[in-house]
Design a protein around this motif. Structure first.
Motif, PDB file in Angstrom:
ATOM      1  N   ALA A  96       0.813  -1.213   0.000  1.00 60.56           N
ATOM      2  CA  ALA A  96       0.000   0.000   0.000  1.00 60.56           C
ATOM      3  C   ALA A  96       0.848   1.265   0.000  1.00 60.56           C
ATOM      4  O   ALA A  96       0.462   2.276  -0.584  1.00 60.56           O
ATOM      5  CB  ALA A  96      -0.932  -0.006   1.212  1.00 60.56           C
ATOM      6  N   ALA A  97       2.026   1.215   0.643  1.00 53.00           N
ATOM      7  CA  ALA A  97       2.893   2.391   0.678  1.00 53.00           C
ATOM      8  C   ALA A  97       3.286   2.838  -0.721  1.00 53.00           C
ATOM      9  O   ALA A  97       3.524   4.023  -0.957  1.00 53.00           O
ATOM     10  CB  ALA A  97       4.137   2.098   1.504  1.00 53.00           C
ATOM     11  N   HIS A  98       3.347   1.892  -1.652  1.00 53.25           N
ATOM     12  CA  HIS A  98       3.706   2.257  -3.019  1.00 53.25           C
ATOM     13  C   HIS A  98       2.646   3.147  -3.656  1.00 53.25           C
ATOM     14  O   HIS A  98       2.942   3.886  -4.598  1.00 53.25           O
ATOM     15  CB  HIS A  98       3.883   0.999  -3.877  1.00 53.25           C
ATOM     16  N   GLY A  99       1.405   3.045  -3.176  1.00 51.80           N
ATOM     17  CA  GLY A  99       0.363   3.886  -3.728  1.00 51.80           C
ATOM     18  C   GLY A  99       0.688   5.357  -3.555  1.00 51.80           C
ATOM     19  O   GLY A  99       0.603   6.142  -4.501  1.00 51.80           O
ATOM     20  N   GLY A 100       1.061   5.743  -2.341  1.00 53.26           N
ATOM     21  CA  GLY A 100       1.429   7.128  -2.111  1.00 53.26           C
ATOM     22  C   GLY A 100       2.705   7.513  -2.829  1.00 53.26           C
ATOM     23  O   GLY A 100       2.840   8.631  -3.332  1.00 53.26           O
ATOM     24  N   ILE A 101       3.641   6.572  -2.934  1.00 56.50           N
ATOM     25  CA  ILE A 101       4.927   6.875  -3.550  1.00 56.50           C
ATOM     26  C   ILE A 101       4.810   7.037  -5.055  1.00 56.50           C
ATOM     27  O   ILE A 101       5.275   8.014  -5.636  1.00 56.50           O
ATOM     28  CB  ILE A 101       5.950   5.769  -3.210  1.00 56.50           C
ATOM     29  N   PHE A 102       4.158   6.074  -5.710  1.00 53.42           N
ATOM     30  CA  PHE A 102       4.144   6.063  -7.174  1.00 53.42           C
ATOM     31  C   PHE A 102       2.935   6.784  -7.771  1.00 53.42           C
ATOM     32  O   PHE A 102       2.843   6.910  -8.987  1.00 53.42           O
ATOM     33  CB  PHE A 102       4.211   4.625  -7.688  1.00 53.42           C
ATOM     34  N   MET A 103       2.013   7.252  -6.946  1.00 54.99           N
ATOM     35  CA  MET A 103       0.981   8.156  -7.444  1.00 54.99           C
ATOM     36  C   MET A 103       1.340   9.587  -7.059  1.00 54.99           C
ATOM     37  O   MET A 103       1.688  10.395  -7.900  1.00 54.99           O
ATOM     38  CB  MET A 103      -0.403   7.776  -6.894  1.00 54.99           C
ATOM     39  N   ASN A 104       1.281   9.905  -5.768  1.00 51.53           N
ATOM     40  CA  ASN A 104       1.517  11.271  -5.324  1.00 51.53           C
ATOM     41  C   ASN A 104       2.981  11.675  -5.436  1.00 51.53           C
ATOM     42  O   ASN A 104       3.290  12.828  -5.740  1.00 51.53           O
ATOM     43  CB  ASN A 104       1.049  11.443  -3.886  1.00 51.53           C
ATOM     44  N   GLY A 105       3.897  10.746  -5.187  1.00 50.20           N
ATOM     45  CA  GLY A 105       5.309  11.077  -5.215  1.00 50.20           C
ATOM     46  C   GLY A 105       5.798  11.542  -6.568  1.00 50.20           C
ATOM     47  O   GLY A 105       6.728  12.350  -6.666  1.00 50.20           O
TER      48      GLY A 105
END
Length: 297
Positions: A96-105
């Motif tokens: 799930a952490a990748h969601g914030g990283i690879f969308m918002n990041g």
């Protein structure tokens, strides 16, 4: 006419509010798999419940009067099922952490690429440097703690990147078209609910009937109302008041905030490397955020 300092303050406040909203959304989505709901159910909750609010408001305000048919089609597509199903499917393959990283990041960099390619917008050196620093910090956060342990994680990461492209277009068009709140609700919820819900009810797999009440209510409230109504409206307000570049850059703080909330709520540990990466990400935000420039008509 330039925005007043007060309006810019409300723009920054709206953007930072969405940072917290989306960071909590990562936590909620992380536990969605335990609810028994399919990704198609989550999309149905997102559009269907928001439409309960959107339909009477749209009938009263008639927001379609201020939009061309092409604008309605484009905006509805950008905020439609392809976008949200890619995002929800990403959680099936990647942490799930990748969601914030690879969308918002990656939003700042994606916005820069789209702006240069389609709108001839010239990014400043500060904007580019800050965005690169944000991206590097986000990648470090992804690698730390062996989060790339799944061999299929790259599939989820690509799906999240697709979501970032869709959302970058939304942020850019919100500013260029000066979209109003009701126009966003109409296209983002009402139109998509009318198109998606019949398809979901007739042909798509669902676990809605067997889902436990507690997890179902959590997903219904958060997926159905918080990001799709409050989130879209706040982002549109921020884009109008402080510009899409500032908005995209501030939203890149979601990975770091998600890591902090994960540690506080889910008991996940933040290593020294993660803490340093969060600090670097914050520095990148401070570098990249700039005063709004007036866009050409």
């Amino acid at each position: 006419m330039a925005d007043t300092p007060t309006s810019q303050i409300t723009g920054f406040a709206a953007a930072w509010t969405i940072v917290f909203v989306w960071a909590f959304w990562l936590i909620v989505s992380r536990i969605a798999s335990g609810s028994g709901l399919t990704i198609f159910d989550l999309a149905a909750l997102r559009y269907g419940l928001a439409a309960l609010v959107g339909i009477p408001l749209s009938l009263y305000y008639k927001p379609w009067r201020g939009l061309r048919l092409s604008q309605i089609a484009i905006l509805s597509f950008i905020l439609g099922p392809i976008y949200i199903l890619c995002v929800f499917a990403g959680f099936l393959f990647a942490p799930a952490a990748h969601g914030g990283i690879f969308m918002n990041g990656v939003l700042p960099l994606v916005s820069i690429v789209i702006g240069v390619s389609l709108f001839r917008a010239e990014p400043t050196s500060r904007q580019v440097f800050g965005s690169v620093l944000i991206l590097i910090s986000a990648v470090i956060l992804a690698w730390d703690g062996n989060t790339f342990g799944s061999e299929a994680a790259w599939i989820g990461d690509l799906l999240f990147l697709v979501g970032a492209v869709f959302f970058s277009f939304y942020i850019i068009l919100s500013e260029r078209w000066q979209l109003g709140a009701m126009q966003i609700i109409f296209c983002g919820t009402v139109v998509n609910a009318a198109l998606y819900l019949p398809i979901w009810a007739l042909w798509l797999p669902s676990g809605l009937a067997d889902a436990p009440l507690g997890p179902l209510m959590l997903q219904a409230i958060y997926q159905g109302f918080v990001p799709n109504l409050m989130g879209l409206l706040f982002i549109a307000h921020a884009s109008r008041k402080i510009g899409n570049a500032n908005t995209s850059t501030i939203l890149a703080a979601v990975p770091g905030m998600g890591g902090i909330l994960g540690a506080l709520i889910l008991g996940e540990n933040l290593s020294l490397i993660s803490i340093l990466a969060l600090i670097a990400l914050t520095i990148g935000l401070l570098i990249a955020v700039r005063k709004r420039r007036v866009l050409p008509a």
